[in-house]
Write a protein that holds these residues in place. Structure first.
Motif, PDB file in Angstrom:
ATOM      1  N   LYS A   7       7.050  -2.808   1.432  1.00  0.00           N
ATOM      2  CA  LYS A   7       7.956  -2.343   2.494  1.00  0.00           C
ATOM      3  C   LYS A   7       7.313  -1.242   3.337  1.00  0.00           C
ATOM      4  CE  LYS A   7      12.548  -0.412   3.188  1.00  0.00           C
ATOM      5  NZ  LYS A   7      13.776   0.060   2.551  1.00  0.00           N
ATOM      6  N   VAL A   8       6.628  -0.326   2.695  1.00  0.00           N
ATOM      7  CA  VAL A   8       6.022   0.805   3.400  1.00  0.00           C
ATOM      8  C   VAL A   8       4.870   0.363   4.305  1.00  0.00           C
ATOM      9  CG1 VAL A   8       4.691   2.943   3.093  1.00  0.00           C
ATOM     10  CG2 VAL A   8       6.753   2.558   1.740  1.00  0.00           C
ATOM     11  N   ILE A   9       4.012  -0.529   3.810  1.00  0.00           N
ATOM     12  CA  ILE A   9       2.823  -0.878   4.603  1.00  0.00           C
ATOM     13  C   ILE A   9       3.037  -2.079   5.525  1.00  0.00           C
ATOM     14  CG2 ILE A   9       1.236   0.180   2.972  1.00  0.00           C
ATOM     15  CD1 ILE A   9       0.479  -2.593   1.988  1.00  0.00           C
ATOM     16  N   SER A  10       4.194  -2.723   5.446  1.00  0.00           N
ATOM     17  CA  SER A  10       4.456  -3.899   6.296  1.00  0.00           C
ATOM     18  C   SER A  10       4.997  -3.496   7.665  1.00  0.00           C
ATOM     19  CB  SER A  10       5.441  -4.840   5.609  1.00  0.00           C
ATOM     20  OG  SER A  10       4.866  -5.434   4.500  1.00  0.00           O
ATOM     21  N   THR A  11       4.265  -2.663   8.356  1.00  0.00           N
ATOM     22  CA  THR A  11       4.660  -2.271   9.703  1.00  0.00           C
ATOM     23  C   THR A  11       4.184  -3.332  10.689  1.00  0.00           C
ATOM     24  OG1 THR A  11       2.612  -1.072  10.081  1.00  0.00           O
ATOM     25  CG2 THR A  11       4.446   0.193   9.124  1.00  0.00           C
ATOM     26  N   ASN A  12       4.656  -3.254  11.901  1.00  0.00           N
ATOM     27  CA  ASN A  12       4.240  -4.222  12.924  1.00  0.00           C
ATOM     28  C   ASN A  12       2.733  -4.220  13.133  1.00  0.00           C
ATOM     29  OD1 ASN A  12       6.806  -5.211  13.374  1.00  0.00           O
ATOM     30  ND2 ASN A  12       7.244  -3.735  14.995  1.00  0.00           N
ATOM     31  N   ASP A  13       2.119  -3.036  13.147  1.00  0.00           N
ATOM     32  CA  ASP A  13       0.667  -2.949  13.364  1.00  0.00           C
ATOM     33  C   ASP A  13      -0.116  -3.635  12.245  1.00  0.00           C
ATOM     34  OD1 ASP A  13       1.082  -1.595  15.710  1.00  0.00           O
ATOM     35  OD2 ASP A  13       0.672   0.383  14.875  1.00  0.00           O
ATOM     36  N   VAL A  14       0.375  -3.539  11.016  1.00  0.00           N
ATOM     37  CA  VAL A  14      -0.287  -4.200   9.886  1.00  0.00           C
ATOM     38  C   VAL A  14      -0.014  -5.704   9.930  1.00  0.00           C
ATOM     39  CG1 VAL A  14      -0.372  -4.392   7.366  1.00  0.00           C
ATOM     40  CG2 VAL A  14      -0.273  -2.129   8.435  1.00  0.00           C
ATOM     41  N   LYS A  15       1.240  -6.071  10.213  1.00  0.00           N
ATOM     42  CA  LYS A  15       1.605  -7.503  10.255  1.00  0.00           C
ATOM     43  C   LYS A  15       0.832  -8.271  11.323  1.00  0.00           C
ATOM     44  CE  LYS A  15       6.326  -7.197   8.571  1.00  0.00           C
ATOM     45  NZ  LYS A  15       7.737  -7.365   8.958  1.00  0.00           N
ATOM     46  N   VAL A  16       0.508  -7.618  12.428  1.00  0.00           N
ATOM     47  CA  VAL A  16      -0.274  -8.282  13.478  1.00  0.00           C
ATOM     48  C   VAL A  16      -1.628  -8.721  12.922  1.00  0.00           C
ATOM     49  CG1 VAL A  16      -1.560  -7.806  15.617  1.00  0.00           C
ATOM     50  CG2 VAL A  16       0.850  -7.189  15.442  1.00  0.00           C
ATOM     51  N   ILE A  17      -2.171  -7.954  11.994  1.00  0.00           N
ATOM     52  CA  ILE A  17      -3.497  -8.245  11.451  1.00  0.00           C
ATOM     53  C   ILE A  17      -3.435  -9.194  10.252  1.00  0.00           C
ATOM     54  CG2 ILE A  17      -5.605  -7.223  10.487  1.00  0.00           C
ATOM     55  CD1 ILE A  17      -4.755  -4.594  11.948  1.00  0.00           C
ATOM     56  N   VAL A  18      -2.525  -8.941   9.289  1.00  0.00           N
ATOM     57  CA  VAL A  18      -2.512  -9.732   8.049  1.00  0.00           C
ATOM     58  C   VAL A  18      -1.266 -10.582   7.848  1.00  0.00           C
ATOM     59  CG1 VAL A  18      -4.045  -8.148   6.822  1.00  0.00           C
ATOM     60  CG2 VAL A  18      -1.578  -7.870   6.605  1.00  0.00           C
ATOM     61  N   GLY A  19      -0.293 -10.473   8.718  1.00  0.00           N
ATOM     62  CA  GLY A  19       0.954 -11.205   8.497  1.00  0.00           C
ATOM     63  C   GLY A  19       1.609 -10.714   7.220  1.00  0.00           C
ATOM     64  N   THR A  20       1.928 -11.633   6.318  1.00  0.00           N
ATOM     65  CA  THR A  20       2.517 -11.254   5.029  1.00  0.00           C
ATOM     66  C   THR A  20       1.511 -11.418   3.895  1.00  0.00           C
ATOM     67  OG1 THR A  20       3.390 -13.482   4.724  1.00  0.00           O
ATOM     68  CG2 THR A  20       4.861 -11.854   5.748  1.00  0.00           C
ATOM     69  N   ARG A  21       0.235 -11.483   4.222  1.00  0.00           N
ATOM     70  CA  ARG A  21      -0.805 -11.668   3.205  1.00  0.00           C
ATOM     71  C   ARG A  21      -1.111 -10.343   2.510  1.00  0.00           C
ATOM     72  NH1 ARG A  21      -2.464 -14.323   7.635  1.00  0.00           N
ATOM     73  NH2 ARG A  21      -4.158 -12.880   8.066  1.00  0.00           N
ATOM     74  N   ILE A  22      -0.120  -9.892   1.733  1.00  0.00           N
ATOM     75  CA  ILE A  22      -0.228  -8.647   0.973  1.00  0.00           C
ATOM     76  C   ILE A  22       0.124  -8.992  -0.469  1.00  0.00           C
ATOM     77  CG2 ILE A  22       0.650  -6.299   0.669  1.00  0.00           C
ATOM     78  CD1 ILE A  22       1.413  -6.361   3.676  1.00  0.00           C
ATOM     79  N   GLY A  23      -0.856  -8.872  -1.377  1.00  0.00           N
ATOM     80  CA  GLY A  23      -0.660  -9.293  -2.757  1.00  0.00           C
ATOM     81  C   GLY A  23      -0.563  -8.153  -3.730  1.00  0.00           C
ATOM     82  N   ARG A  24       0.438  -8.226  -4.584  1.00  0.00           N
ATOM     83  CA  ARG A  24       0.632  -7.245  -5.648  1.00  0.00           C
ATOM     84  C   ARG A  24      -0.296  -7.576  -6.817  1.00  0.00           C
ATOM     85  NH1 ARG A  24       6.423  -6.115  -8.597  1.00  0.00           N
ATOM     86  NH2 ARG A  24       5.656  -4.572 -10.040  1.00  0.00           N
ATOM     87  N   HIS A  25      -0.514  -6.647  -7.693  1.00  0.00           N
ATOM     88  CA  HIS A  25      -1.349  -6.781  -8.888  1.00  0.00           C
ATOM     89  C   HIS A  25      -2.835  -6.899  -8.559  1.00  0.00           C
ATOM     90  CE1 HIS A  25       2.364  -7.105 -11.053  1.00  0.00           C
ATOM     91  NE2 HIS A  25       2.692  -8.225 -10.417  1.00  0.00           N
ATOM     92  N   GLY A  26      -3.225  -6.478  -7.348  1.00  0.00           N
ATOM     93  CA  GLY A  26      -4.635  -6.436  -7.003  1.00  0.00           C
ATOM     94  C   GLY A  26      -5.270  -7.775  -6.731  1.00  0.00           C
ATOM     95  N   GLU A  27      -4.444  -8.802  -6.448  1.00  0.00           N
ATOM     96  CA  GLU A  27      -5.061 -10.101  -6.178  1.00  0.00           C
ATOM     97  C   GLU A  27      -4.219 -10.946  -5.226  1.00  0.00           C
ATOM     98  OE1 GLU A  27      -3.739 -13.000  -9.746  1.00  0.00           O
ATOM     99  OE2 GLU A  27      -5.183 -11.471 -10.316  1.00  0.00           O
ATOM    100  N   VAL A  28      -4.893 -11.879  -4.607  1.00  0.00           N
ATOM    101  CA  VAL A  28      -4.256 -12.913  -3.799  1.00  0.00           C
ATOM    102  C   VAL A  28      -4.916 -14.236  -4.191  1.00  0.00           C
ATOM    103  CG1 VAL A  28      -3.696 -11.422  -1.835  1.00  0.00           C
ATOM    104  CG2 VAL A  28      -5.862 -12.640  -1.858  1.00  0.00           C
TER     105      VAL A  28
END
Length: 116
Positions: A7-28
Protein backbone atom coordinates in the motif's frame (compact mmCIF):
# COMPACT_ATOMS: atom_id res chain seq x y z
CA UNK A 1 4.21 -7.01 12.59
CA UNK A 2 3.06 -7.17 8.96
CA UNK A 3 3.20 -3.60 7.67
CA UNK A 4 1.29 -2.47 4.60
CA UNK A 5 4.36 -2.24 2.35
CA UNK A 6 2.44 -2.77 -0.91
CA UNK A 7 0.00 0.00 0.00
CA UNK A 8 2.77 2.44 0.90
CA UNK A 9 4.93 1.94 -2.20
CA UNK A 10 2.09 1.54 -4.73
CA UNK A 11 1.97 5.21 -5.64
CA UNK A 12 1.17 6.42 -9.14
CA UNK A 13 4.85 7.13 -9.86
CA UNK A 14 5.80 3.56 -8.93
CA UNK A 15 2.82 1.99 -10.74
CA UNK A 16 3.78 3.76 -13.97
CA UNK A 17 7.07 1.85 -13.89
CA UNK A 18 6.14 -1.59 -12.44
CA UNK A 19 2.35 -1.76 -12.45
CA UNK A 20 1.42 -4.28 -9.75
CA UNK A 21 4.61 -6.33 -10.14
CA UNK A 22 5.50 -6.09 -6.46
CA UNK A 23 6.23 -9.42 -4.75
CA UNK A 24 6.22 -10.21 -1.06
CA UNK A 25 8.70 -12.65 0.53
CA UNK A 26 11.56 -11.36 -1.62
CA UNK A 27 10.51 -13.08 -4.83
CA UNK A 28 8.40 -12.91 -7.95
CA UNK A 29 7.71 -15.51 -10.62
CA UNK A 30 10.74 -16.40 -12.75
CA UNK A 31 8.68 -15.44 -15.79
CA UNK A 32 7.71 -12.03 -14.40
CA UNK A 33 8.00 -9.08 -16.73
CA UNK A 34 10.74 -6.61 -15.82
CA UNK A 35 11.00 -4.19 -14.05
CA UNK A 36 9.64 -5.34 -10.69
CA UNK A 37 9.98 -4.91 -6.93
CA UNK A 38 10.29 -7.48 -4.16
CA UNK A 39 10.14 -6.94 -0.42
CA UNK A 40 10.68 -8.94 2.73
CA UNK A 41 10.75 -8.53 6.48
CA UNK A 42 14.35 -8.37 7.72
CA UNK A 43 13.60 -7.92 11.43
CA UNK A 44 10.67 -7.21 13.70
CA UNK A 45 11.01 -5.71 17.15
CA UNK A 46 7.84 -5.42 19.23
CA UNK A 47 7.99 -2.39 21.50
CA UNK A 48 7.50 -4.17 24.82
CA UNK A 49 6.06 -2.57 27.92
CA UNK A 50 5.51 -3.81 31.47
CA UNK A 51 1.82 -2.88 31.62
CA UNK A 52 0.59 -5.06 28.76
CA UNK A 53 1.08 -6.22 25.22
CA UNK A 54 3.47 -4.36 22.87
CA UNK A 55 2.10 -0.96 21.88
CA UNK A 56 3.61 -1.11 18.38
CA UNK A 57 6.24 -2.83 16.25
CA UNK A 58 9.45 -1.59 14.70
CA UNK A 59 9.70 -3.64 11.50
CA UNK A 60 12.70 -3.41 9.17
CA UNK A 61 11.78 -4.16 5.57
CA UNK A 62 14.11 -4.68 2.63
CA UNK A 63 12.69 -3.47 -0.67
CA UNK A 64 14.58 -4.57 -3.78
CA UNK A 65 14.01 -2.83 -7.11
CA UNK A 66 15.04 -4.58 -10.35
CA UNK A 67 15.31 -3.07 -13.81
CA UNK A 68 17.05 -3.94 -17.07
CA UNK A 69 18.69 -0.50 -17.49
CA UNK A 70 20.83 1.70 -15.29
CA UNK A 71 18.66 4.77 -15.93
CA UNK A 72 15.53 2.72 -15.27
CA UNK A 73 16.71 1.40 -11.91
CA UNK A 74 17.55 4.90 -10.76
CA UNK A 75 14.10 6.17 -11.77
CA UNK A 76 12.40 3.25 -9.98
CA UNK A 77 14.48 3.58 -6.80
CA UNK A 78 13.81 7.32 -6.65
CA UNK A 79 10.04 6.69 -7.04
CA UNK A 80 10.04 4.06 -4.28
CA UNK A 81 12.05 6.31 -1.98
CA UNK A 82 9.64 9.21 -2.65
CA UNK A 83 6.71 6.94 -1.72
CA UNK A 84 8.43 5.93 1.54
CA UNK A 85 9.32 9.55 2.32
CA UNK A 86 5.72 10.67 1.70
CA UNK A 87 4.53 8.02 4.18
CA UNK A 88 7.18 9.22 6.65
CA UNK A 89 9.00 5.88 6.60
CA UNK A 90 12.71 6.23 7.38
CA UNK A 91 14.75 4.53 4.66
CA UNK A 92 18.22 4.15 3.23
CA UNK A 93 19.92 2.53 0.24
CA UNK A 94 21.72 -0.66 1.27
CA UNK A 95 22.42 -2.28 -2.12
CA UNK A 96 23.33 -0.80 -5.50
CA UNK A 97 24.53 -3.57 -7.81
CA UNK A 98 24.04 -5.56 -10.99
CA UNK A 99 23.19 -9.25 -10.78
CA UNK A 100 25.83 -11.41 -12.46
CA UNK A 101 23.34 -14.06 -13.66
CA UNK A 102 20.29 -12.04 -14.75
CA UNK A 103 22.23 -8.86 -15.62
CA UNK A 104 19.44 -6.86 -13.96
CA UNK A 105 20.30 -3.71 -12.07
CA UNK A 106 19.27 -3.79 -8.40
CA UNK A 107 18.81 -1.12 -5.78
CA UNK A 108 17.86 -2.29 -2.30
CA UNK A 109 16.35 0.02 0.27
CA UNK A 110 15.88 -0.76 3.93
CA UNK A 111 12.79 0.89 5.41
CA UNK A 112 11.73 1.21 9.03
CA UNK A 113 7.98 0.67 9.39
CA UNK A 114 7.01 1.74 12.89
CA UNK A 115 3.43 0.89 13.76
CA UNK A 116 2.24 1.04 10.12
Amino acid sequence: MFPKVFKVISTNDVKVIVGTRIGRHGEVSATETKPYITWQIVADDPQLQLSGKPCTNFTAIQIDCYHSTDAGIEQLAVAVRAALDAARVANRVVIDARDTETRLYRVGLQADFIGL
